[in-house]
Motif scaffolding. Sequence first.
Motif, PDB file in Angstrom:
ATOM      1  N   SER A 314      -9.425   0.416   1.071  1.00 15.88           N
ATOM      2  CA  SER A 314      -8.526   0.639  -0.165  1.00 15.88           C
ATOM      3  C   SER A 314      -7.730   1.826  -0.269  1.00 15.88           C
ATOM      4  CB  SER A 314      -9.757   0.827  -1.442  1.00 15.88           C
ATOM      5  OG  SER A 314     -10.276  -0.740  -1.512  1.00 15.88           O
ATOM      6  N   GLN A 315      -7.944   2.846   0.383  1.00 16.02           N
ATOM      7  CA  GLN A 315      -7.353   3.998   0.580  1.00 16.02           C
ATOM      8  C   GLN A 315      -6.077   3.573   1.215  1.00 16.02           C
ATOM      9  OE1 GLN A 315      -9.116   7.564   2.458  1.00 16.02           O
ATOM     10  NE2 GLN A 315     -11.003   7.083   1.820  1.00 16.02           N
ATOM     11  N   ALA A 316      -5.796   3.095   2.267  1.00 21.11           N
ATOM     12  CA  ALA A 316      -4.803   2.286   2.953  1.00 21.11           C
ATOM     13  C   ALA A 316      -3.494   1.634   1.927  1.00 21.11           C
ATOM     14  CB  ALA A 316      -4.979   1.572   4.223  1.00 21.11           C
ATOM     15  N   ALA A 317      -4.336   0.712   0.932  1.00 15.84           N
ATOM     16  CA  ALA A 317      -3.574   0.295  -0.074  1.00 15.84           C
ATOM     17  C   ALA A 317      -3.128   1.255  -0.945  1.00 15.84           C
ATOM     18  CB  ALA A 317      -4.583  -0.991  -0.763  1.00 15.84           C
ATOM     19  N   THR A 318      -4.030   2.125  -1.596  1.00 12.83           N
ATOM     20  CA  THR A 318      -3.394   3.037  -2.334  1.00 12.83           C
ATOM     21  C   THR A 318      -2.498   4.073  -1.863  1.00 12.83           C
ATOM     22  OG1 THR A 318      -5.601   2.868  -3.195  1.00 12.83           O
ATOM     23  CG2 THR A 318      -4.052   4.813  -4.028  1.00 12.83           C
ATOM     24  N   LEU A 319      -2.462   4.366  -0.599  1.00 18.07           N
ATOM     25  CA  LEU A 319      -1.434   5.325   0.019  1.00 18.07           C
ATOM     26  C   LEU A 319      -0.060   4.347   0.012  1.00 18.07           C
ATOM     27  CD1 LEU A 319      -3.458   6.675   2.923  1.00 18.07           C
ATOM     28  CD2 LEU A 319      -2.451   7.952   1.208  1.00 18.07           C
ATOM     29  N   ASP A 320      -0.083   3.135   0.214  1.00 15.60           N
ATOM     30  CA  ASP A 320       1.280   2.135  -0.007  1.00 15.60           C
ATOM     31  C   ASP A 320       1.557   2.391  -1.341  1.00 15.60           C
ATOM     32  OD1 ASP A 320       2.931   0.206   0.830  1.00 15.60           O
ATOM     33  OD2 ASP A 320       1.681  -1.331   0.047  1.00 15.60           O
ATOM     34  N   SER A 321       0.842   2.424  -2.147  1.00 12.22           N
ATOM     35  CA  SER A 321       1.297   2.219  -3.795  1.00 12.22           C
ATOM     36  C   SER A 321       1.880   3.540  -3.955  1.00 12.22           C
ATOM     37  CB  SER A 321      -0.011   2.132  -4.547  1.00 12.22           C
ATOM     38  OG  SER A 321      -0.477   0.855  -4.531  1.00 12.22           O
ATOM     39  N   LEU A 322       1.279   4.597  -3.669  1.00 15.65           N
ATOM     40  CA  LEU A 322       1.807   6.015  -3.884  1.00 15.65           C
ATOM     41  C   LEU A 322       3.095   6.304  -3.076  1.00 15.65           C
ATOM     42  CD1 LEU A 322      -1.306   8.300  -3.477  1.00 15.65           C
ATOM     43  CD2 LEU A 322       0.138   8.107  -5.299  1.00 15.65           C
ATOM     44  N   GLY A 323       3.267   5.670  -1.819  1.00 13.79           N
ATOM     45  CA  GLY A 323       4.486   5.875  -1.136  1.00 13.79           C
ATOM     46  C   GLY A 323       5.730   4.903  -1.892  1.00 13.79           C
ATOM     47  N   HIS A 324       5.374   3.819  -2.385  1.00 14.21           N
ATOM     48  CA  HIS A 324       6.413   2.936  -3.115  1.00 14.21           C
ATOM     49  C   HIS A 324       6.870   3.686  -4.556  1.00 14.21           C
ATOM     50  CE1 HIS A 324       8.200  -0.787  -4.515  1.00 14.21           C
ATOM     51  NE2 HIS A 324       7.926  -0.280  -5.737  1.00 14.21           N
ATOM     52  N   ALA A 325       5.894   4.331  -5.275  1.00 15.74           N
ATOM     53  CA  ALA A 325       6.296   5.069  -6.370  1.00 15.74           C
ATOM     54  C   ALA A 325       7.167   6.408  -6.016  1.00 15.74           C
ATOM     55  CB  ALA A 325       5.236   5.730  -7.293  1.00 15.74           C
ATOM     56  N   HIS A 326       6.804   6.894  -5.117  1.00 18.57           N
ATOM     57  CA  HIS A 326       7.711   8.223  -4.498  1.00 18.57           C
ATOM     58  C   HIS A 326       9.007   7.556  -4.256  1.00 18.57           C
ATOM     59  CE1 HIS A 326       5.206  11.631  -5.175  1.00 18.57           C
ATOM     60  NE2 HIS A 326       4.277  11.024  -4.716  1.00 18.57           N
ATOM     61  N   HIS A 327       9.166   6.604  -3.394  1.00 16.48           N
ATOM     62  CA  HIS A 327      10.279   6.055  -3.070  1.00 16.48           C
ATOM     63  C   HIS A 327      11.171   5.565  -4.319  1.00 16.48           C
ATOM     64  CE1 HIS A 327      13.255   3.398  -0.563  1.00 16.48           C
ATOM     65  NE2 HIS A 327      13.198   2.757  -1.912  1.00 16.48           N
ATOM     66  N   GLN A 328      10.712   4.909  -5.340  1.00 20.29           N
ATOM     67  CA  GLN A 328      11.308   4.889  -6.424  1.00 20.29           C
ATOM     68  C   GLN A 328      11.894   5.962  -7.250  1.00 20.29           C
ATOM     69  OE1 GLN A 328      12.195   1.362  -7.070  1.00 20.29           O
ATOM     70  NE2 GLN A 328      11.285   1.099  -5.136  1.00 20.29           N
TER      71      GLN A 328
END
Length: 405
Positions: A314-328
């Motif tokens: 779940s950490q991996a999935a959440t890191l992906d979410s954080l990456g997406h938000a920062h990209h946006q």
Amino acid sequence: MSSWSYQALTTGAARLFRLLSVHPEPGFSLAAAAAIAEAPPQPTAGLLTELTRANLLDEHTPGRYSFHDLLRACAAEQADRVDGPAELRAASCRMLDSYLHTAYTATRLIDPHRDPITITAAPGPAPVPLDDDTTARAWFAAEGASIAAAVKHAADRGLDARCWQLAWALRDHLDLGPWHDQAAVWELALDAAAQVRLSRLLADAYSHLDRTEDGHALLDAARTQCRATDDSIGEAHVHLIQARLWMRQRLYAEGSASGRSELALYRSADHLTGQASALNTTGWIHTLAGDHEQALTHCEQAMTILERIGDRHSQAATLDSLGHAHHQLGRYDRALAYYESALDLYRELGGDRGAALVLRSLAETRHATGDLPGASRAWQESLRLFEQLGHGDADKVRARLAELQ
């Protein structure tokens, strides 16, 4: 089949040849054969060698055997004549129990934070040693098709508990494959036993197959059942899947409402894994709706919990979410750092689908920074993984690569 070949067999080999016809797939392992024979692995291996020497079985790789279709049909005919329904049903139960015991062990190694179920299956005479999630994934890769076939085998024989429990244990393996295959397994299992947990799995699969109305109907019924039995955690799980359905329909207000409901229920039950899932899912919905700062708040809270409980998947999935938000938000350096951390975790955990998705996002961020060679490399690696998985997103990645030409 040469009648002479069968007649020349020892009594034990002839019995094993007949009973192996209950296996739902032509190919099987020594462990499955030992369970069917109700015999230790060493003598079973000797009988299998006798059968291969008589050209009644093939051993394509050490420890894995297979029938030709005609020989399998002949074995089934002999079994019906000699052994009878009771012995064949007992052999089926031993085989299913062996698969269930190992599959349950494997899925607990892959996702130890998943809510457990209670099984009574015995390990069989040749238990498969699984030491970690790597060996568990390798075992599923070898046996996944047999276990999926075993779900139908159990359903056809009215072995309902074994049917739904095998299906439940298959989740992490099926998650790598086509959604149609997943739905077929969950439908069989749900017909065998009206389990709320199976309704959730099937609803999730339906949402990927543009059957959202069917998915919502399943979840509404499951939520009613949870409330009737005062199962607050089960109800929270239902809200979690429903939030994802709303999200895939781009109904973000409804998805956020489901997210708030699930989070409240998880908090009341002190269910930390659920709380983190709810926060990450709600964060992802916020970023899809354009509220990226709110997404970061939720996902950062999720990461705090996940680091505390050690849930690396779940950490991996959440890191992906954080990456997406920062990209946006245009914070590309931070997005790259989160994506690379997520990718490292997915690679370490053997999560090829997660890695493929992160690589695709990583490529978009590199492209946004002007790093076209880096973007191309990430898309190419993403495409390779999607193609290996037979994933539909491969076409989207090909299109992005074509734009670089």
